[in-house]
Design a protein around this motif. Sequence first.
Motif, short mmCIF file in Angstrom:
data_model
loop_
_atom_site.label_atom_id
_atom_site.label_comp_id
_atom_site.label_asym_id
_atom_site.label_seq_id
_atom_site.Cartn_x
_atom_site.Cartn_y
_atom_site.Cartn_z
N ALA A 120 -3.87 -28.99 3.51
CA ALA A 120 -4.12 -28.12 4.66
C ALA A 120 -5.45 -28.47 5.33
O ALA A 120 -5.53 -28.57 6.56
CB ALA A 120 -4.11 -26.66 4.23
N GLN A 159 6.40 -29.35 -4.90
CA GLN A 159 7.26 -29.37 -3.72
C GLN A 159 7.16 -28.05 -2.95
O GLN A 159 7.03 -28.05 -1.73
CB GLN A 159 8.71 -29.63 -4.14
N ARG A 160 7.19 -26.93 -3.67
CA ARG A 160 7.05 -25.63 -3.00
C ARG A 160 5.69 -25.51 -2.32
O ARG A 160 5.59 -25.02 -1.19
CB ARG A 160 7.23 -24.49 -4.02
N ALA A 161 4.65 -25.97 -3.01
CA ALA A 161 3.30 -25.90 -2.43
C ALA A 161 3.20 -26.76 -1.18
O ALA A 161 2.56 -26.36 -0.19
CB ALA A 161 2.26 -26.35 -3.46
N GLU A 210 5.66 -27.56 0.87
CA GLU A 210 6.42 -26.91 1.94
C GLU A 210 5.66 -25.71 2.50
O GLU A 210 5.66 -25.46 3.71
CB GLU A 210 7.79 -26.48 1.42
N ASP A 211 4.99 -24.96 1.62
CA ASP A 211 4.17 -23.84 2.09
C ASP A 211 3.04 -24.33 2.99
O ASP A 211 2.69 -23.68 3.98
CB ASP A 211 3.58 -23.07 0.90
N MET A 212 2.45 -25.49 2.64
CA MET A 212 1.39 -26.05 3.45
C MET A 212 1.89 -26.35 4.87
O MET A 212 1.21 -26.06 5.86
CB MET A 212 0.87 -27.34 2.82
N ARG A 262 4.38 -24.86 6.40
CA ARG A 262 4.63 -23.59 7.10
C ARG A 262 3.33 -22.95 7.59
O ARG A 262 3.26 -22.44 8.71
CB ARG A 262 5.37 -22.63 6.16
N VAL A 263 2.31 -22.98 6.74
CA VAL A 263 1.03 -22.40 7.13
C VAL A 263 0.47 -23.12 8.36
O VAL A 263 -0.18 -22.50 9.22
CB VAL A 263 0.03 -22.48 5.95
N GLU A 275 7.93 -26.54 10.30
CA GLU A 275 9.10 -26.21 9.50
C GLU A 275 9.37 -27.38 8.57
O GLU A 275 9.59 -28.51 9.03
CB GLU A 275 10.32 -25.95 10.39
N PRO A 276 9.35 -27.16 7.25
CA PRO A 276 9.59 -28.26 6.32
C PRO A 276 10.93 -28.93 6.59
O PRO A 276 11.93 -28.26 6.89
CB PRO A 276 9.57 -27.59 4.95
#
Length: 434
Positions: free
Chosen positions: A94, A185-187, A189-191, A193-194, A198-199
């Motif tokens: 980020a 992977q989740r982290a 994708e969250d990055m 989105r923040v 869109e992932p």
Amino acid sequence: MATVLLCSTPVHAHVTPLLAVTRALVARGHDVRFLTGARFAAAVEATGAEHVPLPAAADFDDRDLAAAFPGRAGRTGLDAIRHDMLEIFVAPGAAQHRAVLAALAERPADVVLVEPLFLGAMPLVAVPADRRPPVLALGIFPLGLKSDHTAPFGLGVLPARGPLGVLRNRALHRFVERVAFAAPQRAAEDMVRVAGGEPSGTFFLGWLADADAVVQLTVPELEYPRPDVATPVRFVGPPRPAPRTSDRPEWWGDLDTRRPVVHVTQGTVANEDPTQLLVPTLRALAGEDVLVVAATGGRPVAALGPLPANARAAEYLPYDALLPRTSVLVTNGGYGGVHHALRHGVPVVVAGKTEDKAEVAARVAWTGAGVRLRTSTPRPGQVRRAVRRLLADPSYARASQRLGERIAASPGETGVVDVVEEVVAAREASRAVR
């Protein structure tokens, strides 16, 4: 003249090949900025480019990862790899992305060049191509684009042919993405989105698939075929090694021998513990009819202990002079060092399984240019058998020489500049048509 922004995590092995690209871009007259860690500022400025510092949240000193990331202590195996992916590469993403946006806001770039583990590029490539500059991923280690024809990056698993191989690869990809590295992977994708994107669903280690192109710093003969990959991949070969002004040690004349010369190195980064590879190799070959030449990569030679009678050592060595005299290289598998040996037709024993080294070792074995030991801490007997094998079987040297010919014919870093200029010209032509 194009305006170029290069981006790299603050890791020596990632920055170094990009410095060669930077020098080539500057030499061709382009306006170049390099976004990376503070400790590389002088090296960047020496190329003629402008250094853009990473923010503190994304900067660290890779020479002391234990201090920068205290949570690494005591972790091993998959747990250690998962931790590093999360903390060293995903978490700074980020802040990296914000730094990229700030650099582009200050001065727009015609093209952005990014190494694969600078994950701040993921939110950038999530933006439609017409709303951002072209993004080129620079392949500074073995290609990690997902394919049904290859196993996931990092496992060091060779390709398998036919339908069963495809099924195996798909199963391995599912395990790696949904189980082993589900948290990173989740982290990642969250990055995205923040950052307002869109992932795409692309696995975070394979985000290169969403770039405009991949410029791979190797030759195609040293990479697995991926006929199902849509992302353009341009193979340009490795950068030419920067000339090193190492003095020749006083024992240099001993290289004028009929005995085979075996060179052993742990590189200039992962060499804190010489008992991993340097010492086992010296012990393994002490009784062999070879001359062993060790380079400690800047560590004190005394750390090796008493040298066998058939061994010589120095902190640094002039590789352009040494490798033409070398019969076998024993290495922990750095991408650049292996390419340097292959450039000179030297067969390779690779003892490395961390970072990208398992993949480097697998490709050396796959091409027939050497032997992989599947461990970072081989026993002397393993090293001895591998060296004997390469010296006894000339097919390894022939395979290395074939790769060396292809490397010698490749443009290297100037090929990256050619791709940059093509991409910029294509973008300008597209705008003119509109």
